[in-house]
Design a protein around this motif. Structure first.
Motif, short mmCIF file in Angstrom:
data_model
loop_
_atom_site.label_atom_id
_atom_site.label_comp_id
_atom_site.label_asym_id
_atom_site.label_seq_id
_atom_site.Cartn_x
_atom_site.Cartn_y
_atom_site.Cartn_z
N ILE A 24 0.81 -1.23 0.00
CA ILE A 24 0.00 0.00 0.00
C ILE A 24 0.84 1.28 0.00
CG2 ILE A 24 -1.96 -1.12 1.12
CD1 ILE A 24 -1.16 0.33 3.70
N ALA A 58 -6.62 6.40 -4.03
CA ALA A 58 -7.43 6.07 -2.85
C ALA A 58 -8.21 4.78 -3.08
CB ALA A 58 -8.39 7.22 -2.53
N ARG A 59 -8.74 4.61 -4.30
CA ARG A 59 -9.45 3.36 -4.62
C ARG A 59 -8.50 2.17 -4.57
NH1 ARG A 59 -12.09 6.69 -8.56
NH2 ARG A 59 -10.61 5.97 -10.15
N ALA A 61 -5.66 1.89 -2.82
CA ALA A 61 -5.28 1.61 -1.43
C ALA A 61 -6.41 0.90 -0.70
CB ALA A 61 -4.92 2.91 -0.72
N SER A 62 -7.66 1.35 -0.91
CA SER A 62 -8.80 0.73 -0.26
C SER A 62 -8.95 -0.73 -0.70
CB SER A 62 -10.07 1.51 -0.58
OG SER A 62 -11.21 0.88 -0.03
N ALA A 63 -8.81 -0.99 -2.01
CA ALA A 63 -8.95 -2.36 -2.52
C ALA A 63 -7.87 -3.27 -1.95
CB ALA A 63 -8.89 -2.35 -4.05
N LEU A 65 -6.22 -2.90 0.89
CA LEU A 65 -6.45 -3.11 2.32
C LEU A 65 -7.62 -4.06 2.57
CD1 LEU A 65 -5.89 0.50 3.70
CD2 LEU A 65 -4.51 -1.53 4.21
N GLN A 66 -8.69 -3.95 1.78
CA GLN A 66 -9.81 -4.86 1.94
C GLN A 66 -9.39 -6.29 1.62
OE1 GLN A 66 -13.76 -3.59 0.47
NE2 GLN A 66 -12.84 -1.59 0.12
N ARG A 69 -7.20 -7.60 4.45
CA ARG A 69 -8.00 -7.88 5.65
C ARG A 69 -8.55 -9.30 5.61
NH1 ARG A 69 -13.61 -6.99 6.48
NH2 ARG A 69 -14.17 -6.84 8.68
#
Length: 211
Positions: A24, A58-59, A61-63, A65-66, A69
């Motif tokens: 990330i 931002a998209r 990084a979010s993808a 991280l999800q 997880r």
């Protein structure tokens, strides 16, 4: 005892955390760069470019991280099962930012957490096998209790990275670091799930099976 078996829980956690951070850093750094451009530039075109960069990063990084997880963490689940529909969503989101496309042919089932984490980590490995892009086809036979995962990574430059092949075959790598820990983690998940791994290179295709 092998190098992988000898990894302490603390070392494994630290290496996995390092791997996630590595993934990330790039999109988060791009967000920072975009914000700096907004602070410094008065040009409207540059502001539009910066905003596009920030939104895209931002998209990404979010993808990532999800995906991490579910693939590496406890997934926020109080139980021991994960919905394969959730696994599909994070896998497709992750690969939107990669060179390979994904074709998902797995039924929506509740499955033991570590088996789902194994599947997601196999997708990461399949992605490494087509570094210049291609298609990753994800399939499954059997049921939630005794699944057989079958992944096909097809691309013009398909290959199996040497350290991945060595670790998944149960070999002894020279060392485990933040780059190779994901393969080691995949092997540990397979062992915990009572599944054997096989990776086979056939011309422009790499076949990955867990049964």
């Amino acid at each position: 005892m092998s190098l992988i078996d000898d990894l302490s829980a603390l070392d494994l956690a630290a290496l996995v955390a390092s791997r996630v951070c590595h993934d990330i850093i790039s999109p988060v750094g791009a967000i920072t760069n975009g914000l700096e451009v907004l602070d410094e530039e008065g040009n409207e075109d540059m502001r539009d470019f910066a905003m596009d960069l920030i939104r895209k990063s931002a998209r990404q990084a979010s993808a990532k991280l999800q995906f991490a997880r579910l693939a590496f963490g406890a997934a926020g689940s109080a139980g021991s099962e994960i919905d394969l529909g959730d696994a599909r969503n994070v896998a497709e989101g992750f690969l939107e930012n990669e060179k390979a496309d994904i074709a998902w042919d797995v039924p929506r089932l509740l499955m033991a957490k570590n088996k789902v984490k194994l599947l997601l980590n196999l997708i990461l490995i399949a992605n490494q096998c087509v570094p210049r892009g291609g298609t990753i086809t994800v399939g499954m036979e059997g049921d939630a209790e005794a699944p057989v995962f079958m992944l096909r990574a097809t691309g013009g430059y398909a290959k199996v990275p040497a350290v991945v092949a060595e670790i998944l075959a149960g070999g002894e790598p020279e060392r485990i670091d933040a780059h190779s820990v994901q393969s080691a983690y995949t092997l540990l998940l397979a062992r915990d799930s009572g599944m054997d791994l096989e990776v086979v290179k056939q011309e422009d295709t790499v076949l990955i099976t867990a049964r």
